[in-house]
Write a protein that holds these residues in place. Structure first.
Motif, PDB file in Angstrom:
ATOM      1  N   ARG A  32       0.835  -1.212   0.000  1.00  0.00           N
ATOM      2  CA  ARG A  32       0.000   0.000   0.000  1.00  0.00           C
ATOM      3  C   ARG A  32       0.865   1.256   0.000  1.00  0.00           C
ATOM      4  O   ARG A  32       0.618   2.185  -0.773  1.00  0.00           O
ATOM      5  CB  ARG A  32      -0.940  -0.003   1.198  1.00  0.00           C
ATOM      6  N   GLY A  35       2.556   1.639  -3.413  1.00  0.00           N
ATOM      7  CA  GLY A  35       1.579   2.051  -4.420  1.00  0.00           C
ATOM      8  C   GLY A  35       1.215   3.513  -4.304  1.00  0.00           C
ATOM      9  O   GLY A  35       1.139   4.236  -5.304  1.00  0.00           O
ATOM     10  N   LEU A  39       1.695   6.634  -6.992  1.00  0.00           N
ATOM     11  CA  LEU A  39       0.613   7.547  -7.384  1.00  0.00           C
ATOM     12  C   LEU A  39       1.008   9.002  -7.172  1.00  0.00           C
ATOM     13  O   LEU A  39       0.760   9.851  -8.027  1.00  0.00           O
ATOM     14  CB  LEU A  39      -0.660   7.252  -6.584  1.00  0.00           C
ATOM     15  N   CYS A  52      -6.582  -2.423   0.792  1.00  0.00           N
ATOM     16  CA  CYS A  52      -5.857  -3.645   0.459  1.00  0.00           C
ATOM     17  C   CYS A  52      -6.451  -4.866   1.145  1.00  0.00           C
ATOM     18  O   CYS A  52      -6.976  -4.779   2.250  1.00  0.00           O
ATOM     19  CB  CYS A  52      -4.396  -3.498   0.869  1.00  0.00           C
ATOM     20  N   ILE A  71      -7.863   2.252  -9.651  1.00  0.00           N
ATOM     21  CA  ILE A  71      -6.473   2.188  -9.199  1.00  0.00           C
ATOM     22  C   ILE A  71      -6.275   0.805  -8.621  1.00  0.00           C
ATOM     23  O   ILE A  71      -7.079   0.352  -7.794  1.00  0.00           O
ATOM     24  CB  ILE A  71      -6.201   3.237  -8.105  1.00  0.00           C
ATOM     25  N   THR A  72      -5.205   0.116  -9.060  1.00  0.00           N
ATOM     26  CA  THR A  72      -4.909  -1.194  -8.482  1.00  0.00           C
ATOM     27  C   THR A  72      -3.426  -1.307  -8.169  1.00  0.00           C
ATOM     28  O   THR A  72      -2.577  -0.830  -8.925  1.00  0.00           O
ATOM     29  CB  THR A  72      -5.308  -2.359  -9.424  1.00  0.00           C
ATOM     30  N   PHE A  73      -3.146  -1.929  -7.028  1.00  0.00           N
ATOM     31  CA  PHE A  73      -1.795  -2.332  -6.644  1.00  0.00           C
ATOM     32  C   PHE A  73      -1.876  -3.837  -6.468  1.00  0.00           C
ATOM     33  O   PHE A  73      -2.769  -4.327  -5.780  1.00  0.00           O
ATOM     34  CB  PHE A  73      -1.348  -1.749  -5.302  1.00  0.00           C
ATOM     35  N   VAL A  85       1.501  -1.267 -10.208  1.00  0.00           N
ATOM     36  CA  VAL A  85       0.574  -0.166  -9.937  1.00  0.00           C
ATOM     37  C   VAL A  85      -0.050   0.253 -11.259  1.00  0.00           C
ATOM     38  O   VAL A  85       0.665   0.611 -12.201  1.00  0.00           O
ATOM     39  CB  VAL A  85       1.298   1.027  -9.272  1.00  0.00           C
ATOM     40  N   THR A  86      -1.377   0.205 -11.304  1.00  0.00           N
ATOM     41  CA  THR A  86      -2.099   0.513 -12.537  1.00  0.00           C
ATOM     42  C   THR A  86      -3.209   1.514 -12.242  1.00  0.00           C
ATOM     43  O   THR A  86      -3.885   1.422 -11.222  1.00  0.00           O
ATOM     44  CB  THR A  86      -2.717  -0.774 -13.128  1.00  0.00           C
ATOM     45  N   GLN A  91      -0.216   1.081 -16.849  1.00  0.00           N
ATOM     46  CA  GLN A  91       0.640   0.583 -15.777  1.00  0.00           C
ATOM     47  C   GLN A  91       1.676   1.666 -15.466  1.00  0.00           C
ATOM     48  O   GLN A  91       2.487   2.025 -16.313  1.00  0.00           O
ATOM     49  CB  GLN A  91       1.334  -0.714 -16.185  1.00  0.00           C
TER      50      GLN A  91
END
Length: 109
Positions: A32, A35, A39, A52, A71-73, A85-86, A91
């Motif tokens: 977290r 990520g 960002l 998470c 947003i994804t980690f 991290v997307t 990405q």
């Protein structure tokens, strides 16, 4: 944890400081924090701070940008030292968790 403490100090006054609240420690927290650092470096504005979930050694975090993009980690059990991290379809980062955390700690010194 020193990197996490420095991260909090470095973000003091930042509108996204709430997004770095502890999530339980260990691998989940590292994913977290890393990520969130990615960002911030990319200038992504966060609407919903990533939350998470750890499952059998893998960590997945999801949130939303102010532009409505997901947003994804992600950190897999097979490679717990890396994070992807997307934001939306883009990405932003794929690599070492500790490299991100170390860079953030150095930036606040």
């Amino acid at each position: 944890m020193a990197a996490a403490a420095l991260l909090g100090v470095g973000l003091a006054g930042c509108s996204q400081v709430e997004a770095v609240a502890p999530v339980g420690g260990g691998h989940e927290a590292e994913v977290r924090y890393a990520g969130i650092d990615v960002l911030l470096d990319a200038g992504v504005e966060v609407l919903v701070a990533p939350v998470c979930e750890a499952n059998d050694g893998a960590v997945n975090c999801t949130g939303e940008s102010v532009d409505g993009e997901a947003i994804t980690f992600t950190s897999s059990k097979a490679d717990a030292t890396s994070v992807q991290v997307t934001v939306g379809e883009t990405q932003l980062y794929s690599g070492s968790i500790m490299d991100v955390l170390d860079d953030a700690a150095r930036a606040t010194s």
